[in-house]
Design an enzyme around this catalytic site. Structure first.
Site, PDB file in Angstrom:
ATOM      1  CG  ASP A 117      19.543  84.983  75.262  1.00 21.72           C
ATOM      2  OD1 ASP A 117      19.291  85.878  76.114  1.00 21.72           O
ATOM      3  OD2 ASP A 117      18.641  84.288  74.748  1.00 21.72           O
TER       4      ASP A 117
ATOM      5  CG  ASN B  69       9.639  87.001  69.919  1.00 17.18           C
ATOM      6  OD1 ASN B  69      10.867  86.884  69.955  1.00 17.18           O
ATOM      7  ND2 ASN B  69       8.840  86.422  70.808  1.00 17.18           N
TER       8      ASN B  69
ATOM      9  CB  SER C 242      10.597  83.231  75.137  1.00 18.44           C
ATOM     10  OG  SER C 242      11.272  84.404  74.727  1.00 18.44           O
TER      11      SER C 242
ATOM     12  CG  HIS D 162      15.458  84.658  76.424  1.00 16.96           C
ATOM     13  ND1 HIS D 162      16.070  84.527  75.204  1.00 16.96           N
ATOM     14  CD2 HIS D 162      14.121  84.551  76.196  1.00 16.96           C
ATOM     15  CE1 HIS D 162      15.145  84.328  74.268  1.00 16.96           C
ATOM     16  NE2 HIS D 162      13.953  84.347  74.850  1.00 16.96           N
TER      17      HIS D 162
ATOM     18  N   GLY E 162       8.453  82.785  71.511  1.00 19.74           N
ATOM     19  CA  GLY E 162       8.373  83.014  70.066  1.00 19.74           C
ATOM     20  C   GLY E 162       7.135  83.778  69.632  1.00 19.74           C
TER      21      GLY E 162
END
Ligand code: CA
Length: 732
Positions: free
Chosen positions: A707, A616, A557, A710, A586
């Site tokens: 966040d 991830n 992502s 990202h 993802g």
């Protein structure tokens, strides 16, 4: 003196024990007749207590030998199960993860080693591994799934031979012909007689068209399962009797689908089309009156939705059982021949099938899931003079054990690379396992995003409990088979089972380590998720159109985000360069491995590829840094194979989380420590730019990573700026 005598006696006893235990000690090598069918569930075999059919010839093997109650598959689907058997290894080790893969016939398999041990080896019937059989003195196999009626067989010279007749009978005939006439009678043999039956679309022989005609076959208790109490992924299945039977292919109607709300329309009954006029006449005489009656009752509004499911179940199960009857007939003929020829005494007979099958349980047909009906495989064995008649075993055996067992029977060494274990010591001990036999089996299914839409999952089964893991939703399901034999309620969240869950999870982790399962390197599609499927297809289309790409970004992502909050920065830095974005949110390493080997590279040959992947693997599973690093390494290998001229900028995974000792950030740091060693200063360049996002105290400003994972637009600006000198250095 007494001591000496005792020693001598002990030595003599040990020698006798050795002689008994070892087939190498002058014992005659036994012949092996391995009869193997496709999709035959144990619950449709008399010896396993079938309540729906009778299989006198199969039962004879059990009566004169043993039945294994806890016999399991390693990966419940046709090709993969066969590859596990041939190699004695789990799917991730033999490379045949899904149907459609090509079996690497150059690898070590038990038939090759049995040839070395002096055996004649033969396989006749269904093969389904896409490449020609290797390690066989004689073979004659069906192309792909093969046909039931008037089938063609691939010959050893590559030609096709077309037969008239019914597939199961032809495979039996040709197996008998090889035993009687074609083999070298001076040598011991292993014959693999491998039926297509009772695989979908369950097409019976003419002589059994009317079997069960006027009876109702009992329904399973879970025919109307609502899938509550277990992973939500169960509801996504496309293998239900309710919704997924085809009007022609499965339910054997001719012509137009009158009731599309109950039947799928795409596939006609191609088997019927292969029949001779005479065969068709017999078929129509048996099926058409029932079909017409069903259509009449539907039109008259006499059948409720549940009645339709029940009707479909009866049509399905009767055809399935009719196919099995022909397999049983064939087994009877083979056993008779062994008796008449005098071979029976020194021939071990085994009956198995590549996995179990759902006979309406959970409302399903087909296999794949780790639930009992398809996890189980029949295993009946007759070994005259060694296994007592009527033996029943509850030992946990698996299809990876067959190869080691056959080799042990032949007196050959079992290579250490084989992951299964020889069952021979157990067979010689009336099928009682030793204390060191396994306590649990490992299972893994990989063919998601294919027919029937069953998700990737793996797990562990012991004698009482079953643990499943679904990586897509990161869910555990736990079943207590003693309390809930029908597997209707997962107890993973029940505090009463907290200790059991923890124990099963430990066994799961330990078994994965033992079998060397690293999901970070096993190619995995997320094609069962619509958004992923669409993005993946779009990336492939885009890459196919372009042949002048200079720069490619590959990742998750954070890479895909160049199209979001990074868009302006992208235009500023890369707008004038031919740049392509191969990021999907993802994704873990295993998904990038899949994409790069399934079209995402199209025709591109970029000067530079920028790779960042792995956060991830940390975020989803806190995966072991060595495992993730191996995933990154595999991606670098793929890039080298496919794009040998492309320079790779391998980024250290960006920092995440609020502070320096955040556990997930630490996992990424540990991965980075490992992957920086993959830089070779020529093709692969390691570049750590994480500091660009951090304050001096190691915290992350939310204006850069809102966040804490990202990037914002400012974050992308910092990334581009830090990367730019390296791109220039590499000639961009
Ligand atoms: Ca199968």
């Amino acid at each position: 003196m007494v001591v000496l005598r005792t020693l001598l006696t002990t030595a003599a006893v040990m020698l006798i024990a050795l002689a008994l235990a070892s087939p190498r000690a002058g014992a005659k090598q036994p012949n092996i007749l391995f009869i193997f069918s496709d999709d035959h569930a144990p619950q449709a075999i008399g010896a396993y207590g079938s309540e729906i059919n009778q299989t006198p010839n199969l039962d004879r093997i059990a009566k004169e030998g043993a039945v294994f109650q806890n016999s399991f598959c390693a990966n419940s689907i046709c090709g993969p199960s066969r590859a596990c058997i041939l190699t004695g290894k789990h799917s991730h080790k033999n490379g045949f993860l899904r149907n459609g893969n090509k079996f690497d016939g150059t690898q070590t398999t038990f038939p090759k080693l049995m040839q070395d041990a002096g055996y004649q080896t033969a396989v006749i019937g269904k093969w389904h591994l896409s490449t020609d059989p290797t390690g066989f003195d004689h073979w004659e196999v069906l192309p792909g799934q093969g046909n039931y009626y008037n089938p063609g067989f691939i010959q050893m010279d590559g030609s096709r031979k077309l037969y008239t007749g019914y597939c199961t009978d032809i495979i039996t005939d040709n197996s008998l012909a090889w035993l009687q006439e074609q083999r070298d009678k001076e040598k011991p043999f292993i014959l693999m007689c491998q039926h297509k039956a009772p695989h979908r679309n369950w097409s019976p022989p003419e002589r059994h068209f009317s079997l069960y005609k006027d009876v109702d076959v009992p329904e399973p208790e879970t025919l109307f399962d609502d899938y509550s109490g277990r992973s939500g992924l169960l509801k996504e299945n496309e293998m239900s009797i309710k919704d997924h039977f085809h009007w022609g292919h499965d339910m054997k109607f001719h012509g137009e689908n009158y009731f599309p709300e109950h039947f799928a329309s795409q596939h006609r009954n191609a088997e019927y089309a292969r029949m001779t006029d005479e065969q068709k006449e017999a078929w129509d005489a048996a099926y058409e009156p029932e079909n017409e009656e069903f259509i009449r009752r539907m039109r008259a509004g006499e059948l409720s939705d549940k009645d339709v499911i029940r009707w479909k179940y009866q049509r399905y199960i009767k055809d399935y059982l009719r196919c099995i009857q022909a397999v049983d007939d064939g087994v009877g003929r083979l056993l008779e021949y062994l008796d008449e020829s005098g071979l029976a005494e020194n021939t071990i007979v085994i009956y198995g099938s590549d996995q179990g099958f759902y006979l309406g349980e959970h409302g399903w047909y087909d296999k794949r899931w780790m639930f009992e009906e398809s996890l189980l495989m029949p295993f009946l064995i007759r070994w005259p003079g060694v296994i007592d008649p009527g033996t029943n075993s509850t030992a946990l055996i698996q299809n990876i054990d067959y190869g080691p067992t056959f080799l042990d029977l032949a007196g050959a060494e079992v290579p250490t690379e084989m992951q299964g274990r020889s069952m021979v010591p157990m067979l010689r001990n009336q099928c009682k396992p030793s204390a060191s036999w396994r306590d649990a089996v490992y299972y893994a299914y990989y063919e998601n995003a294919a027919v029937h839409n069953v998700p990737v999952h793996d797990g562990v089964r012991t004698d009482r409990y079953k643990l499943m893991f679904f990586p897509r939703t990161r869910e555990w399901n736990l079943f207590d088979l003693q309390e809930d034999p029908l597997e209707l309620k997962s107890v993973h969240g029940d505090p009463v089972y907290a200790d059991i869950l923890a124990g099963m999870q430990k066994r799961y982790r330990d078994l994965r380590q033992f079998y060397d399962v690293n999901s970070a390197v096993i190619p995995a599609t997320r094609g069962d998720e619509q958004r992923w499927r669409e993005r993946d297809a779009a990336l492939t289309r885009n890459a196919r159109k372009q042949d002048d790409v200079e720069l490619a970004f590959i990742g998750d992502s954070i890479t895909q985000g160049w199209e979001g909050s990074g868009k302006e920065v992208w235009n500023k830095y890369y707008g004038d360069r031919k740049t392509i974005n191969l990021g999907i949110g993802g994704d873990r390493t295993e998904h990038v491995i899949w994409r790069l080997t399934h079209g995402n590279l199209g025709k591109i040959e970029p000067k530079v590829a920028v790779l960042m992947i792995g956060t991830n693997n940390t975020g989803h599973f806190d995966q072991d840094p060595d495992e993730v690093a191996a995933g990154v390494k595999r991606i670098l290998e793929i890039l080298e194979e496919r794009l040998p001229e492309t320079k790779v900028v391998l980024h250290g995974i960006f920092p995440r989380g609020p502070h320096r000792l955040d556990l997930k950030r630490l996992n990424n740091i540990a991965i980075n420590q490992r992957i920086r060693r993959f830089a070779d200063g020529d093709r692969v360049h390691f570049l750590e730019v994480g500091d660009a996002f951090l304050a001096p105290d190691g915290t992350i400003n939310k204006e850069i990573m809102p966040d804490l994972l990202h990037l914002s637009s400012e974050g992308y600006e910092r990334w581009a700026k830090a990367l730019e000198p390296k791109l220039k250095e590499l000639g961009l």
